[in-house]
Structure formats: C-alpha cells, structure tokens
Scaffold this active site. Structure first.
Site, mmCIF file in Angstrom:
data_model
loop_
_atom_site.group_PDB
_atom_site.id
_atom_site.type_symbol
_atom_site.label_atom_id
_atom_site.label_comp_id
_atom_site.label_asym_id
_atom_site.label_seq_id
_atom_site.Cartn_x
_atom_site.Cartn_y
_atom_site.Cartn_z
ATOM 1 C CB CYS A 86 -1.006 -0.026 1.158
ATOM 2 S SG CYS A 86 -2.359 1.151 0.914
ATOM 3 C CG HIS A 164 -3.568 -3.257 3.331
ATOM 4 N ND1 HIS A 164 -2.471 -2.788 4.021
ATOM 5 C CD2 HIS A 164 -4.190 -2.165 2.818
ATOM 6 C CE1 HIS A 164 -2.439 -1.466 3.943
ATOM 7 N NE2 HIS A 164 -3.466 -1.063 3.222
ATOM 8 C CD GLU A 166 -0.870 -5.521 5.667
ATOM 9 O OE1 GLU A 166 -0.987 -4.311 5.951
ATOM 10 O OE2 GLU A 166 -1.003 -5.955 4.508
#
Length: 222
Positions: A86, A164, A166
């Site tokens: 990002c 994202h 994660e």
C-alpha cells in the site's frame, strides 16, 4: 538466518500474515515504527525489507516521508529487495522514478484483481484500503491491476502491492476503531460487514499472503 526489516508507521499496525510467512521460512523480523522509533535502520546484515501502509500520502509534505523515500532509494542502490505494501508500494514507486496520484474515489473492501501471472500474484480477493494509486516508472512491470489502480508491480528485485495481504480480523478492527470507520462509510462500505468478511477470509488470506512472500523471495533471487 534471513533477516527482514519491517517498517510500520502506526502502533496499531502489524505485518500479520506476511510476518508469519517470512517466519515460516526461518526469517528473523526486526520491526521498526517510523518515525516514532527514530531514524530508519542501517542496511548491515539485512536481507529483505518490508514497508507497510500508512494513513499519510506519499505526496504529503511531512519530512519523515521524504526521508523514507530516500531510504528506499538507498536500499535499491545497496541491492536490497523491498516488498512494498500500500503506502510502501507507493513509496517504492516514488523512490524509483514513478509518481503517486490521488484517486477520485477510495478503494475500500475486498476486491478481485486481474493478474498477469496468477501463480505469482493470485487474483484474490484482496483487502484494499487506499485513496492514492501509483503511476509507474518506465522500467516497472505490471503484475496485476483492476479498474481502480495498478495492484501489483515489480521493479528489478522489488515487489509492490497496492492491497493489504497482511491483514486479519483483529488488525482491521484496530484500524476501524482508531481511524477507519468514517472512511469505510464514506466509501459506501458497512464497517461491520467489512470486518465479518475479513474474518471469514482469514484462512484463504493467510494462504495468499504465503504465496506472495514466496513470489517476493523468488523475484529477489532472480
């Protein structure tokens, strides 16, 4: 042992599934909160760098942003591969000759992407939470995109993703509680449903993040 430096920008952030995937491959992670923890770390003994997201835009005038972009450029010059996520992807883009622009509408929620190589970048769905996008330098290769933005690209040994990989449910809840509920609603997203979708996606998201780290390491070794 592989040493991975993780740069995060908010104390509510974690490398999450990405950290798990690196650690599953025997890596040791050194996490640095920037700018709160002080200057960015030296490159001695570092094998890979991960730069996470941020509320800030790469185009904001905060001095720490310029310092981080310069640091990423220095990492490239030192031959260190970077995985940008990002804001981290946008900082990598800006550091290596591209630019970052604001979008007319923020992209928040779970989205599929059109992947040029699904083995390298799965089509998703991926969690998105951003209002800027990358305009890539000439030597970048697009690996995935959708109607909103370039979603993944490589430059040399570096891999960058706009989404994202994660994030799990607890991470998203921290975002929503601290800063993100209004943004989600402003983008027409129900925060409660967003969180429920994220929790439901956790097993598959963990597997996709693992594949992404494998791709990052493959590109770094190429």
């Amino acid at each position: 042992m592989m040493r991975v430096v993780v740069i995060r920008h908010h104390d509510v952030d974690s490398a999450g599934f990405i950290a798990e995937a690196f650690e599953a491959r025997g890596a040791r992670l050194d996490v640095h909160l920037f700018p709160d923890d002080g200057p960015l770390p030296a490159f001695d003994g570092v094998d890979h760098i991960v730069v996470l997201g941020a509320v800030s835009s790469v185009n904001d005038p905060d001095p720490w942003i310029a310092r981080e972009v310069d640091w990423i450029r220095a990492a490239d010059q030192a031959g260190l591969p970077v995985l940008g996520i990002c804001f981290g992807a946008q900082a990598l883009c800006a550091a290596l000759g591209g630019r970052v622009e604001a979008m007319k509408r923020k992209e928040i929620g779970w989205f599929m992407v059109d992947s040029a190589d699904p083995e390298l970048i799965p089509a998703g769905p991926w969690l998105e939470f951003h209002g800027d996008r990358c305009v890539l330098p000439a030597d970048a290769s697009v690996l995935a995109r959708n109607e909103a933005a370039v979603q993944a690209f490589r430059i040399g040994r570096h891999l960058a993703v706009q989404f994202h990989p994660e994030v799990d449910g607890p991470q998203l809840k921290r975002w929503l509680d601290s800063m993100g509920t209004r943004e989600a609603r402003g983008a027409g997203v129900d925060p409660d449903q967003f969180l429920a979708d994220t929790i439901r996606e956790e097993p598959a998201a963990r597997a996709r993040a693992d594949r992404l780290v494998a791709a990052a390491l493959a590109l770094a070794g190429s």
